[in-house]
Design an enzyme around this catalytic site. Sequence first.
Site, PDB file in Angstrom:
ATOM      1  N   ASP A 444       0.860  -1.172   0.000  1.00 39.49           N
ATOM      2  CA  ASP A 444       0.000   0.000   0.000  1.00 39.49           C
ATOM      3  C   ASP A 444       0.907   1.237   0.000  1.00 39.49           C
ATOM      4  O   ASP A 444       2.116   1.128   0.247  1.00 39.49           O
ATOM      5  CB  ASP A 444      -0.892  -0.039   1.245  1.00 39.49           C
ATOM      6  CG  ASP A 444      -1.822   1.152   1.322  1.00 39.49           C
ATOM      7  OD1 ASP A 444      -2.341   1.569   0.271  1.00 39.49           O
ATOM      8  OD2 ASP A 444      -2.025   1.677   2.431  1.00 39.49           O
ATOM      9  N   ARG A 858      -5.867   3.882  -7.893  1.00 36.62           N
ATOM     10  CA  ARG A 858      -7.336   3.931  -7.956  1.00 36.62           C
ATOM     11  C   ARG A 858      -7.917   2.514  -8.004  1.00 36.62           C
ATOM     12  O   ARG A 858      -8.818   2.220  -8.779  1.00 36.62           O
ATOM     13  CB  ARG A 858      -7.799   4.735  -9.171  1.00 36.62           C
ATOM     14  CG  ARG A 858      -7.676   6.240  -8.999  1.00 36.62           C
ATOM     15  CD  ARG A 858      -8.538   6.714  -7.879  1.00 36.62           C
ATOM     16  NE  ARG A 858      -8.666   8.165  -7.811  1.00 36.62           N
ATOM     17  CZ  ARG A 858      -8.656   8.864  -6.684  1.00 36.62           C
ATOM     18  NH1 ARG A 858      -8.500   8.231  -5.533  1.00 36.62           N
ATOM     19  NH2 ARG A 858      -8.811  10.156  -6.682  1.00 36.62           N
ATOM     20  N   ASP A 888      -6.593  -2.778   3.086  1.00 35.34           N
ATOM     21  CA  ASP A 888      -5.502  -3.679   2.710  1.00 35.34           C
ATOM     22  C   ASP A 888      -5.707  -5.097   3.239  1.00 35.34           C
ATOM     23  O   ASP A 888      -4.908  -5.984   2.950  1.00 35.34           O
ATOM     24  CB  ASP A 888      -4.165  -3.151   3.252  1.00 35.34           C
ATOM     25  CG  ASP A 888      -3.867  -1.736   2.792  1.00 35.34           C
ATOM     26  OD1 ASP A 888      -4.061  -1.474   1.594  1.00 35.34           O
ATOM     27  OD2 ASP A 888      -3.468  -0.904   3.618  1.00 35.34           O
TER      28      ASP A 888
END
Length: 1242
Positions: A444, A858, A888
């Site tokens: 992430d 996105r 996540d």
Amino acid sequence: MSRQRADSQGSLGPDDEVVPYSDDETDDELESLEEESPEGVPLPEEVKSAESGWSVKANDRNYCKLPEFQKKYFLCLKKSRYSGNGIKTYKYNVLTFLPLNLFEQFKRAANLYFLCLLILQIIPQITTLPWYTTLVPLVLVLGITAIKDLVDDLARHRLDNEINNRKCEVLLNGSFQESKWMNIEVGDVVRLKKNDHIPADILLLSTSNPNSLCYVETAELDGETNLKFKLGLKETHERLQDESQLALYDATIVCEEPNNRLDKFTGTMHWRRDRFPLNLDNLILRGCRIRNTEECHGLVIFAGADTKIMRNGGKTRFKRTKIDELMNYMVYTIFVMLILICAGLGIGNSFWYADIGTKAWYLDDGLNQTATYRGFLTFWGYIIVLNTMVPISLYVSVEVIRLGQSKFINWDLQMYYTAKDTPAKARTTTLNEQLGQIEYIFSDKTGTLTQNIMAFKKCTIAGQTFGDPTTADGVTLDRGRPVDFSWNKYADQRFEYMDHSLVACIRSKKSKETLEFFKLLSLCHTVMVEQSDDDELVYQAASPDEGALVTAARNFGFVFLSRTQDTITISEMDQTNTYEMLALLDFNSDRKRMSIILRFPDGRIRLYCKGADTVIYERLSPNSKYKEVTQTALDIFANETLRTLCLCYKDISQAEYDAWAAKHKAASIATSNREEALDRVYEQIENNFMMIGATAIEDKLQDGVPETIAKLAKADIKIWVLTGDKKETAENIGYSCHLLEDDMQIHYGEDVNEKLRIRQLTRREQPPASGRIRKKVPDPFFSDSGKNALIITGGWLNEILYEKKKKRRRLRLKRLGKKLPPPGPQDSTQPIDDWEKEMRQVDFVNMACECEAVICCRVTPKQKANVVSLVKKYKKAVTLSIGDGANDVNMIKTADIGVGISGQEGMQAVMSSDYAFAQFRYLERLLLVHGRWSYIRMCKFLRYFFFKNFAFTLVHFWYSFFSGFSAQIAYEDWFITLYNVMYTSLPVLLVGLLDQDVNDKLSHKFPKLYLPGQQGALFNYKNFFISLFHGIFTSLVIFFIPYGAFLQTMGQDGEAPTDYQSLAVVMASSLILTVNLQISLETSYWTFVNCFAVLCSIAIFFGIMFDIHSAGIHVIFPATFTFTGVASNALRQPYLWLTIILTVGISLLPVICIEFLSKTIWPSVGDKIQRNRRKYEVEEEEKKKPIPFQRGRASRRSAYAFSHSRGYADLIASGRSIRRRPNAARPNPRDSIREVPQAENI
């Protein structure tokens, strides 16, 4: 000029700024839609909402228990389809622990095998070993594993209880009562206070803020600490403030069913014979936290497992390491070998008995059994004798090693984050060696690579650049000191700036452009200001970028003080001025800019604008100055990976404004396509700008991120970034952390789609026979030798991989009674069948894996998990996911290894992870040190364990040729029982726990040492068969040398100890010495403990052997201990000691020679480093040279600093955000202004 993108619908490609949640339905949802709708019969809207909707009645718990809301869960038993609010992550309870745990353990092939073996040993006709030789190790293995599972599950119980027993105020029987989270039900009205965690997904009814405004922090959802706002309906806010009013609230909410879409909620509130629409702004999700709001009331819509945060968690997958899978296959191989050997020995017994046994009168046992039947019984007898080929203690030893390695991770002070008192935590004990085999890392961005903290670093004003360490006179310094802002009573003391010349320029008031620059920053924004109870001003910004810019303006003397619906008040160098706000043209992803039209105190009208250089430059006036110098400065900022914004202004006449205002009013009340109409009106006035300058903001990375990524890249680990942020932001961070480099060729969604389309057409043109044969080595997508990187958005990802929207389109047409047109030859973007869709996915994975870096932006939580799944499926690679938010969790659960970033407010990712620590940089040590060591230790342990058991067991095989294949054992019973438990377990366990080829510093310095783990080079079938042949050789030596020595011997006393029992003692002694000295040769890292373990194991063997061979124990247990006096009699003969020494020497000599030759002639990288480790330990690494400046990175200048979503303009214009305080028109500023984490709309 942008290219046209290829798209399956023949239109422009997907919007790069949009997160494609609309295509994020699960297969179950799509199937349920398909089942609900008969073919060709569209369902009316009312029927659909009534049948498939979610209905909640306020203050009525019995409503959810009505028969129409029941569902079957087992046979004819039913329960409510509404989940309770308690969560359950544990596996066992008091009643189910024993049966369920035993059931799970016996699913392991080895445990089940030994249970069957134990049953065989109870049968008198075939038993050759006492039952306790199997029972003792089996109970030990099952017991230790059960205790470990119990400890893990108790930790889950504690965590569940901690969350379920949190307190919350619930409206029961007309008054608010304190209740546990687990007792909250759908339809309850709850009261929450400042800093409370949200217990469920609740509909906001009213708050203590004006107009029911509520601020929430979403750290557990997305890892971001910026605040977001939620709004209650005007009707509920006005009528539901008191406890008595809330008690009478009886509305019915009809809304969508529970789903995983964090950005979408639609529903309707039926109340007092009226309907009120509901959307995401009215819903506060579980996982959020109330901030800056004293009190709020809400209605529980979704509880427990139905909440969006739990729906986004994905399925909990049982994770196993590659070594585990390989070990199972090897155990199956041993099973097959065992059956073949036993079958051969059984057949041998049949022939032997027929030829010899029937003729020997002394072998007559009185049983009238045929040779074939005796061979059959002997087969089962040898299954029992040779059972140690499948080592039962292997599994418990592996668990002990993994537990120890997990503790080493927990105790590692170099992975302890002192700032937040957060140690590293191994939350599982079963995956440690997998850390040494990682090939792909999926990370992430926000909160994982970055701190989500923006800092105002540099700026260019009227062609002059500020930001480098400089004196007040403009002299550049190598090292400066921070500017002293004590002259500004509003200054934020945490703000640091090194350029003294900028402050001097502002305070001298000589440069009008400089004053205009910071006036723009203090006026052109959507930041809202509140006054706390202690009269301190608090900023709430739509993004950290805006907060950083307004804070910078504040420190330089232009302080934003307050705003109303149509005015903004600022302090300009200690002089307070109020500006009338005529219009606020808010930011969105298409405009990439925001503007504000103000009437100055002297009556002038001016438009201020800030935005990305790509949109500002094309709207500049031909007469604007500073274009070229600002562009040069933007290039420099971009090369320093700073986020840039251009600032400009435009003076407007009253007549021009009046004409534009009329158009603006007409567009703002348009009933259809209002946003498009407003954008067109904005375009008419946002032109002919005059450039002032540009800002440069640093999105602060976590410490050590670029260095960590560089080290992991040298270890041949590929890093992919999967983020929900916009493309420009993700690309900018890619350059900041050196994931992207200047010499890389970047490919975007449209390029990827085109290349895949061409590959698909080429495949279709091939003959059918060869077209469907997958090539083992596919043709490369990038023919050039340079580095490539891929940046792709969630919309393009769906487009490329033919995701759910195609299925949704089929369902839509089905409902309308239309047939889906078959893809014609001309439709090159539609898949012909599932095989072609799969090949498209294979092509995408192959293309992405050819790239040095991949960034997916996105993307939804589900898309993150899908990307990980594709790499696992088609590359068979070991993957690791790392993140810090609830978005996540799915990705963390899908990867082979999941890592959570802890120490933040949000702990959802940590709770779902396998390993947790506070900083991304610790990943380097986790993999290159702990992971590599764990892998090396486990491989060495397994190779040796298989060897020592083959060497031990196959002696029975050689002995069978001299015992008439009678399944007689070659050793004493107790030696067989204790061999793996006491005599050989400790040295190999310590090697599995403590061994290391090089120390941790050299592991960091030489990342190439990590490569053998990725290749699986240290433990595979080749190593297994080497251990097998090594064991065969050792067993041959251990049997035949003592056997030869016993053929013709004479002791000192004239007696010949050539009995079977003496032979067994000599073979056992030789074996114990050989295997313990063999592990000594395997040990790379010697400690006192290792040395003690080897000597202790040998001493324990001789001590126990002399004890159980003593006359005293034989008297007590005459049937159990039958080797009376054998050890003392045999081992007092010198020639038997010579035999033992000769056996051990011949067993070890070839191993020593092979090791010497391999390390001398064919040394590995590790061998070379080991040889020179003293030299490397003294050496200091050379300092890295700075990267030379390069101009002209236009593609990176678009990485502008701005809000990730729409700002607060609508909220400001409506006046709903303005607090109404008695006796005050607006708040009085104090001497200090505190900035809290900024806000962003979900």
